[in-house]
Design a protein around this motif. Structure first.
Motif, mmCIF file in Angstrom:
data_model
loop_
_atom_site.group_PDB
_atom_site.id
_atom_site.type_symbol
_atom_site.label_atom_id
_atom_site.label_comp_id
_atom_site.label_asym_id
_atom_site.label_seq_id
_atom_site.Cartn_x
_atom_site.Cartn_y
_atom_site.Cartn_z
ATOM 1 N N SER B 69 0.827 -1.202 0.000
ATOM 2 C CA SER B 69 0.000 0.000 0.000
ATOM 3 C C SER B 69 0.869 1.263 0.000
ATOM 4 C CB SER B 69 -0.872 -0.055 1.253
ATOM 5 O OG SER B 69 -2.021 0.663 1.078
ATOM 6 N N ARG B 72 2.463 2.077 -3.316
ATOM 7 C CA ARG B 72 1.546 2.692 -4.279
ATOM 8 C C ARG B 72 1.311 4.169 -3.975
ATOM 9 N NH1 ARG B 72 -1.058 -2.396 -4.227
ATOM 10 N NH2 ARG B 72 -2.568 -1.705 -2.676
ATOM 11 N N MET B 73 1.611 4.568 -2.749
ATOM 12 C CA MET B 73 1.422 5.978 -2.371
ATOM 13 C C MET B 73 2.621 6.842 -2.740
ATOM 14 S SD MET B 73 -0.206 5.567 1.397
ATOM 15 C CE MET B 73 -1.730 4.670 1.653
ATOM 16 N N LYS B 171 0.467 5.094 5.214
ATOM 17 C CA LYS B 171 0.740 6.497 4.914
ATOM 18 C C LYS B 171 2.028 6.945 5.619
ATOM 19 C CE LYS B 171 -1.836 10.761 4.332
ATOM 20 N NZ LYS B 171 -1.416 11.694 5.417
#
Lengths: 146, 187
Positions: B69, B72-73, B171
């Protein structure tokens, strides 16, 4: 015979109505190919002090209660010999990176969209059967990240 | 005396030379499903190395999913420069093909290696990581592996640039990776 069935039906209804442990948001992690293990997560709330002492399921050779945790930067996983304590009224969260019901030796990998049935056994001998959806941990991550 | 001094100098030089060749972590062969790789392969890029194993039903998949994840950020040009590598610490139970399938399930760009114990130990000590086999006597698992929770950022020289321990927050992990690489570019 009919009477017996009716009685049995009434008994099973009353048993589930009496369930003292509330199971919320249960799901089983979708498995990566070649993985032989997976885990179930859920929120458990007991009315009176309870302990989960065992778990069973047909999808795995063994089902155990485990915890994962990071200590001094090291990931550890241990079997919970004494089960999972559920203090009265407190919601105990089984979630990634922590407490989980572990399925060992899963012969057919479970995929998203399927359901898994498993049973929890408590210290008073009661059992509760749960049917939980299979979810991908990645989608949960993507959602939490945004 | 002078002779002895000279020869010992030559010996030291030879030792330094061979020492350099055999101990450079960047040039150690790591088996993968394709040809063996070396950290040196990432000439202008970076490695994010994770020490884990596949019989880990919870923390490892959660880390891999977080990492997938986070990748991909990242801005695309930065993500292109970072190669994720899972190094198995369960050399007894993990087969390369299975570990490879496992990482690619999380992200097709991820790589996996199951090195020999000697190579594994070399990598682990270079990055200051840790692993240990722990018997689980009453468990059907037989044993589990304790291992470092962190991700290790390296460049193509095998320099240990940072230890990333951001938990399961994609994040925060993406931001940390970006910060560390920006720092390298600025240096």
């Amino acid at each position: 015979m009919k009477k017996l069935i009716t009685a049995a039906l009434a008994l099973s209804v009353s048993l589930s109505a009496m369930a003292e442990v509330d199971v919320m948001d249960a799901y089983v992690r979708a498995m990566a190919p070649s993985q032989k293990m997976t885990a179930a997560f859920m929120h458990l709330t007991a009315e009176t002090d309870r302990r989960v002492v065992a778990a069973y399921s047909n999808i795995a050779n063994s089902v155990e209660l485990h915890t994962g945790y990071v200590e001094d930067g090291v990931m550890r996983m241990r079997q919970l010999e004494n089960g999972i304590e559920l203090p009265a009224g407190e919601t105990v969260k089984l979630e990634p990176g922590g407490l989980h019901v572990m399925f060992i030796g899963v012969q057919t990998p479970v995929a998203e969209g399927e359901e898994v049935t498993f049973t929890l056994e408590f210290d008073n001998g009661e059992q509760q059967t749960i049917t939980a959806p299979v979810k991908s941990v990645m989608q949960k991550m993507d959602h939490s990240g945004h | 005396m002078k002779k002895i001094w000279l020869s010992s100098l030559a010996l030291a030089a030879a030792l330094a030379l061979t020492g350099c060749q055999s101990s450079s972590i960047a040039e150690v062969d790591l088996p993968t499903m394709g040809a063996p790789i070396q950290l040196a392969d990432q000439e202008d890029g970076y490695w994010l190395i994770y020490f884990g194993f596949t019989s880990c039903p919870d923390v490892c998949p959660t880390t891999m999913a977080t990492l997938s994840s986070a990748m991909r950020m990242l801005p695309q040009d930065m993500a292109d420069k970072v190669q994720v590598l899972l190094v198995s610490v369960d050399t007894e139970r993990d087969e390369l093909a299975a570990v490879n399938d496992y990482v690619q399930y999380f992200n097709p760009a991820f790589m996996a290696s199951v090195p020999e114990t000697e190579t594994l130990d070399q990598l682990v000590s270079h990055f200051g990581a840790f692993y240990r086999k722990v018997p689980l006597e009453d468990s059907a698992m037989g044993y589990t592996m304790d291992h470092s929770a962190a991700l290790y950022l390296s460049n193509g020289e095998g320099d240990h640039l940072a230890t990333l321990l951001e938990g399961y927050n994609p994040k925060a992990l993406a931001e940390r990776i970006e910060r560390e690489i920006t720092k390298q570019n600025g240096a």
